[in-house]
Design an enzyme around this catalytic site. Structure first.
Site, PDB file in Angstrom:
ATOM      1  N   VAL A  29      29.726 -16.064  -2.152  1.00 36.95           N
ATOM      2  CA  VAL A  29      28.639 -15.247  -2.711  1.00 36.95           C
ATOM      3  C   VAL A  29      29.184 -13.900  -3.181  1.00 36.95           C
ATOM      4  O   VAL A  29      28.847 -13.416  -4.274  1.00 36.95           O
ATOM      5  CB  VAL A  29      27.519 -15.039  -1.661  1.00 36.95           C
ATOM      6  CG1 VAL A  29      26.474 -14.050  -2.194  1.00 36.95           C
ATOM      7  CG2 VAL A  29      26.856 -16.371  -1.289  1.00 36.95           C
ATOM      8  N   ASP A  48      37.511  -7.257   2.357  1.00 45.70           N
ATOM      9  CA  ASP A  48      37.475  -8.605   2.924  1.00 45.70           C
ATOM     10  C   ASP A  48      38.730  -8.808   3.770  1.00 45.70           C
ATOM     11  O   ASP A  48      39.813  -8.363   3.390  1.00 45.70           O
ATOM     12  CB  ASP A  48      37.451  -9.642   1.789  1.00 45.70           C
ATOM     13  CG  ASP A  48      36.895 -10.982   2.227  1.00 45.70           C
ATOM     14  OD1 ASP A  48      35.875 -11.420   1.677  1.00 45.70           O
ATOM     15  OD2 ASP A  48      37.490 -11.600   3.128  1.00 45.70           O
ATOM     16  N   THR A  52      37.641 -16.312   5.833  1.00 45.72           N
ATOM     17  CA  THR A  52      37.103 -17.520   5.193  1.00 45.72           C
ATOM     18  C   THR A  52      37.065 -17.372   3.677  1.00 45.72           C
ATOM     19  O   THR A  52      36.749 -18.338   2.976  1.00 45.72           O
ATOM     20  CB  THR A  52      35.676 -17.857   5.698  1.00 45.72           C
ATOM     21  OG1 THR A  52      34.806 -16.755   5.405  1.00 45.72           O
ATOM     22  CG2 THR A  52      35.680 -18.154   7.188  1.00 45.72           C
ATOM     23  N   GLY A  53      37.388 -16.196   3.171  1.00 48.05           N
ATOM     24  CA  GLY A  53      37.386 -15.974   1.723  1.00 48.05           C
ATOM     25  C   GLY A  53      38.746 -16.281   1.116  1.00 48.05           C
ATOM     26  O   GLY A  53      39.723 -16.499   1.835  1.00 48.05           O
ATOM     27  N   SER A  92      30.898 -12.222   6.673  1.00 46.43           N
ATOM     28  CA  SER A  92      30.651 -13.031   7.886  1.00 46.43           C
ATOM     29  C   SER A  92      31.004 -14.462   7.533  1.00 46.43           C
ATOM     30  O   SER A  92      30.667 -14.932   6.441  1.00 46.43           O
ATOM     31  CB  SER A  92      29.179 -12.996   8.306  1.00 46.43           C
ATOM     32  OG  SER A  92      28.936 -13.992   9.310  1.00 46.43           O
ATOM     33  N   ALA A 131      23.045  -8.910   4.158  1.00 42.98           N
ATOM     34  CA  ALA A 131      22.870 -10.344   3.903  1.00 42.98           C
ATOM     35  C   ALA A 131      22.581 -11.024   5.233  1.00 42.98           C
ATOM     36  O   ALA A 131      23.495 -11.342   5.989  1.00 42.98           O
ATOM     37  CB  ALA A 131      24.139 -10.928   3.270  1.00 42.98           C
ATOM     38  N   TYR A 162      26.239 -16.988  15.495  1.00 42.86           N
ATOM     39  CA  TYR A 162      25.860 -16.598  14.128  1.00 42.86           C
ATOM     40  C   TYR A 162      24.410 -16.103  14.108  1.00 42.86           C
ATOM     41  O   TYR A 162      24.131 -15.003  13.627  1.00 42.86           O
ATOM     42  CB  TYR A 162      26.032 -17.811  13.214  1.00 42.86           C
ATOM     43  CG  TYR A 162      25.768 -17.578  11.754  1.00 42.86           C
ATOM     44  CD1 TYR A 162      26.612 -16.779  10.987  1.00 42.86           C
ATOM     45  CD2 TYR A 162      24.682 -18.181  11.118  1.00 42.86           C
ATOM     46  CE1 TYR A 162      26.378 -16.594   9.629  1.00 42.86           C
ATOM     47  CE2 TYR A 162      24.446 -18.006   9.769  1.00 42.86           C
ATOM     48  CZ  TYR A 162      25.298 -17.209   9.026  1.00 42.86           C
ATOM     49  OH  TYR A 162      25.069 -17.027   7.674  1.00 42.86           O
ATOM     50  N   LYS A 166      23.211 -12.210  13.511  1.00 40.87           N
ATOM     51  CA  LYS A 166      22.447 -11.779  12.327  1.00 40.87           C
ATOM     52  C   LYS A 166      21.117 -11.149  12.751  1.00 40.87           C
ATOM     53  O   LYS A 166      20.633 -10.205  12.108  1.00 40.87           O
ATOM     54  CB  LYS A 166      22.206 -12.967  11.400  1.00 40.87           C
ATOM     55  CG  LYS A 166      23.472 -13.464  10.681  1.00 40.87           C
ATOM     56  CD  LYS A 166      23.913 -12.551   9.547  1.00 40.87           C
ATOM     57  CE  LYS A 166      25.027 -13.186   8.722  1.00 40.87           C
ATOM     58  NZ  LYS A 166      25.468 -12.340   7.596  1.00 40.87           N
ATOM     59  N   THR A 192      22.776 -21.841   0.221  1.00 44.92           N
ATOM     60  CA  THR A 192      23.151 -21.534  -1.159  1.00 44.92           C
ATOM     61  C   THR A 192      24.509 -22.181  -1.454  1.00 44.92           C
ATOM     62  O   THR A 192      25.390 -22.197  -0.601  1.00 44.92           O
ATOM     63  CB  THR A 192      23.216 -20.003  -1.340  1.00 44.92           C
ATOM     64  OG1 THR A 192      21.940 -19.472  -0.983  1.00 44.92           O
ATOM     65  CG2 THR A 192      23.545 -19.620  -2.770  1.00 44.92           C
TER      66      THR A 192
HETATM   67  P1  NAD Z   1      32.063 -17.050   2.723  1.00 45.79           P
HETATM   68  O1  NAD Z   1      32.677 -17.504   3.995  1.00 45.79           O
HETATM   69  O2  NAD Z   1      32.495 -17.690   1.457  1.00 45.79           O
HETATM   70  O3  NAD Z   1      32.198 -15.481   2.547  1.00 45.79           O
HETATM   71  C1  NAD Z   1      32.230 -14.599   3.621  1.00 45.79           C
HETATM   72  C2  NAD Z   1      33.346 -13.591   3.397  1.00 45.79           C
HETATM   73  O4  NAD Z   1      33.360 -12.636   4.475  1.00 45.79           O
HETATM   74  C3  NAD Z   1      34.728 -14.235   3.363  1.00 45.79           C
HETATM   75  O5  NAD Z   1      35.419 -13.812   2.207  1.00 45.79           O
HETATM   76  C4  NAD Z   1      35.418 -13.715   4.627  1.00 45.79           C
HETATM   77  O6  NAD Z   1      36.820 -13.653   4.500  1.00 45.79           O
HETATM   78  C5  NAD Z   1      34.736 -12.381   4.808  1.00 45.79           C
HETATM   79  N1  NAD Z   1      34.783 -11.873   6.192  1.00 45.79           N
HETATM   80  C6  NAD Z   1      34.418 -12.526   7.311  1.00 45.79           C
HETATM   81  N2  NAD Z   1      34.593 -11.732   8.389  1.00 45.79           N
HETATM   82  C7  NAD Z   1      35.076 -10.549   7.926  1.00 45.79           C
HETATM   83  C8  NAD Z   1      35.446  -9.325   8.552  1.00 45.79           C
HETATM   84  N3  NAD Z   1      35.368  -9.154   9.872  1.00 45.79           N
HETATM   85  N4  NAD Z   1      35.886  -8.311   7.758  1.00 45.79           N
HETATM   86  C9  NAD Z   1      35.975  -8.474   6.416  1.00 45.79           C
HETATM   87  N5  NAD Z   1      35.642  -9.617   5.769  1.00 45.79           N
HETATM   88  C10 NAD Z   1      35.191 -10.629   6.526  1.00 45.79           C
HETATM   89  O7  NAD Z   1      30.481 -17.256   2.917  1.00 45.79           O
HETATM   90  P2  NAD Z   1      29.282 -17.016   1.894  1.00 45.79           P
HETATM   91  O8  NAD Z   1      28.528 -18.290   1.792  1.00 45.79           O
HETATM   92  O9  NAD Z   1      29.760 -16.356   0.654  1.00 45.79           O
HETATM   93  O10 NAD Z   1      28.373 -15.999   2.710  1.00 45.79           O
HETATM   94  C11 NAD Z   1      28.302 -14.615   2.367  1.00 45.79           C
HETATM   95  C12 NAD Z   1      27.239 -13.932   3.225  1.00 45.79           C
HETATM   96  O11 NAD Z   1      25.954 -14.529   2.962  1.00 45.79           O
HETATM   97  C13 NAD Z   1      27.484 -14.071   4.726  1.00 45.79           C
HETATM   98  O12 NAD Z   1      27.114 -12.853   5.353  1.00 45.79           O
HETATM   99  C14 NAD Z   1      26.537 -15.165   5.146  1.00 45.79           C
HETATM  100  O13 NAD Z   1      26.128 -15.029   6.483  1.00 45.79           O
HETATM  101  C15 NAD Z   1      25.374 -14.956   4.189  1.00 45.79           C
HETATM  102  N6  NAD Z   1      24.628 -16.219   3.988  1.00 45.79           N
HETATM  103  C16 NAD Z   1      25.126 -17.203   3.172  1.00 45.79           C
HETATM  104  C17 NAD Z   1      24.418 -18.380   3.048  1.00 45.79           C
HETATM  105  C18 NAD Z   1      24.899 -19.488   2.161  1.00 45.79           C
HETATM  106  O14 NAD Z   1      24.252 -20.560   2.159  1.00 45.79           O
HETATM  107  N7  NAD Z   1      25.943 -19.349   1.389  1.00 45.79           N
HETATM  108  C19 NAD Z   1      23.212 -18.567   3.741  1.00 45.79           C
HETATM  109  C20 NAD Z   1      22.772 -17.559   4.584  1.00 45.79           C
HETATM  110  C21 NAD Z   1      23.474 -16.363   4.687  1.00 45.79           C
END
Ligand code: NAD
Ligand code: UDP
Length: 336
Positions: A29, A48, A52-53, A92, A131, A162, A166, A192
């Protein structure tokens, strides 16, 4: 649902020239949000820790003078030179297998990380954007889920790392809002998907698409009757931008109310990929929510927002992205 995407004239923009700090920028995202902010003329500091990114989500931005990337864990102290207009906290792990592998880190990024970033926003006089997630509703007994529903979360189950983190982050953000220290926005994101997801992140769309493209069986957990509502990433990004413009802290649900059983998601992905993979049933993870669908009445009323991209159209675009990772030619199946 008929797809009529947000056209450039429908879309809202952040104020050009805004200086934005975005955590989780290398994630799925976060990387899409980064693109949208840059396209609107903002300056973006992406933070970041790459847990997980993936840097490949940002490699198209190398040489972009309005973007800087900082590899940093937001649990640790963070100093930023110059002013900030926004601090957006999207860092996260979000995929259940990924946050279950990192239970303490998951609690800390939404616990200590949220606190640290709220203090940064306060020091800079910036607004703060959180988020949050539909997981705050846990395994919901109210369906669809309105923001007024307080949720049903097992505070000592594995997913609580988790969900409860949140919920704590929401409580922390709202306490800064109520005390007048920082103006905040809280969104609750429902499942998403889209291009730039990590093909190995273990979520339902990535698993089924990769399995279908590689001719492996589609792993349905449980009997596949549990439901999810799938939102395409472009719709989420538009919702985020609208929430930034709103004079209201939320929380607001951002999700697509098109609801499918997991079994139906498997069938749809098999059809759109033209795959002949069959389904295999595997155990349902503990506390896996039985049903999930957003009530988006508030988003419609307060933001003038509702999703525009159908699951069928969003999945087609996502499948095209994942083909690059799978060693199979473009399928000639009916839906692809
Ligand atoms: P993702 O895992 O692709 O992205 C999360 C990013 O956060 C990663 O790049 C990871 O490296 C980084 N990260 C994690 N812990 C960290 C830390 N301590 N310091 C710095 N960076 C850190 O996941 P996403 O789907 O892109 O989710 C993005 C956000 O949206 C998250 O907060 C997630 O909880 C929220 N969210 C996403 C969804 C979904 O369906 N995609 C649904 C609900 C909430
Ligand atoms: N799921 C599945 N097979 C998979 C991955 C997930 O059946 O290979 C199910 C999972 O048990 C859940 C739903 O799909 O019921 C959505 O899972 P996901 O991990 O994407 O996100 P969640 O909504 O549970 O956070």
């Amino acid at each position: 649902m008929r797809t009529q995407e947000f056209s450039p004239s429908d879309r809202v923009s952040p104020v050009p020239g805004s200086r934005v700090l975005l955590t989780g920028a290398a994630g799925f995202v976060g990387s899409h949000l980064t693109d949208r902010f840059l396209a609107a003329g903002c300056e973006v500091i992406g933070v970041d820790n790459l847990s997980t990114g993936r840097l490949c989500n940002l490699e198209h931005l190398s040489g972009e003078p309005r973007f800087q990337f900082r590899e940093h864990d937001v649990v640790d102290p963070l100093t930023v030179d110059g002013p900030l207009d926004w601090v957006l906290h999207f860092a996260s792990p979000a995929s259940p297998p990924k946050y279950l592998e990192r239970p303490i880190e998951t609690m800390r990024v939404s616990g200590e990380g949220t606190h640290r970033l709220l203090e940064l926003a306060r020091a800079k006089g910036a607004q703060f954007f959180l988020a949050s997630t539909s997981e705050v509703y846990g395994d919901p007994s109210v369906h669809p889920q309105p923001e007024s529903y307080w949720g049903y979360v097992n505070s000592v189950g594995p997913r609580s790392v988790y969900d409860e983190a949140k919920r704590y982050a929401e409580a922390m953000a709202m306490s800064y809002e109520r005390s007048g220290h920082v103006s905040v926005r809280v969104i609750r994101i429902f499942n998403t998907y889209g291009p730039r997801m990590d093909p190995e992140d273990g979520r339902v769309v990535t698993n089924f698409v990769m399995q279908a493209l590689e001719g492996r069986p589609l792993t349905v957990y449980g009997d596949g009757s549990q439901t999810r509502s799938l939102q395409y990433v472009d719709d989420l990004v538009e919702g985020v931008l609208r929430m930034m413009r709103a004079d209201w802290c939320g929380p607001v649900n951002l999700g697509n109310p098109e609801e499918y059983t997991v079994g139906q998601i498997a069938e749809l992905i098999a059809e759109l990929t033209g795959s002949e993979s069959h389904v295999v049933y595997e155990p349902l993870p503990q506390d896996d929510p039985r049903q999930r669908k957003p009530d988006i009445t508030l988003a419609k009323q307060r933001l003038g927002w509702e999703p525009r991209v159908s699951a069928r159209d969003g999945l087609r675009k996502t499948i095209e992205y994942f083909r690059r990772y799978a060693s199979v030619p473009v399928a000639t199946g009916s839906g692809a």
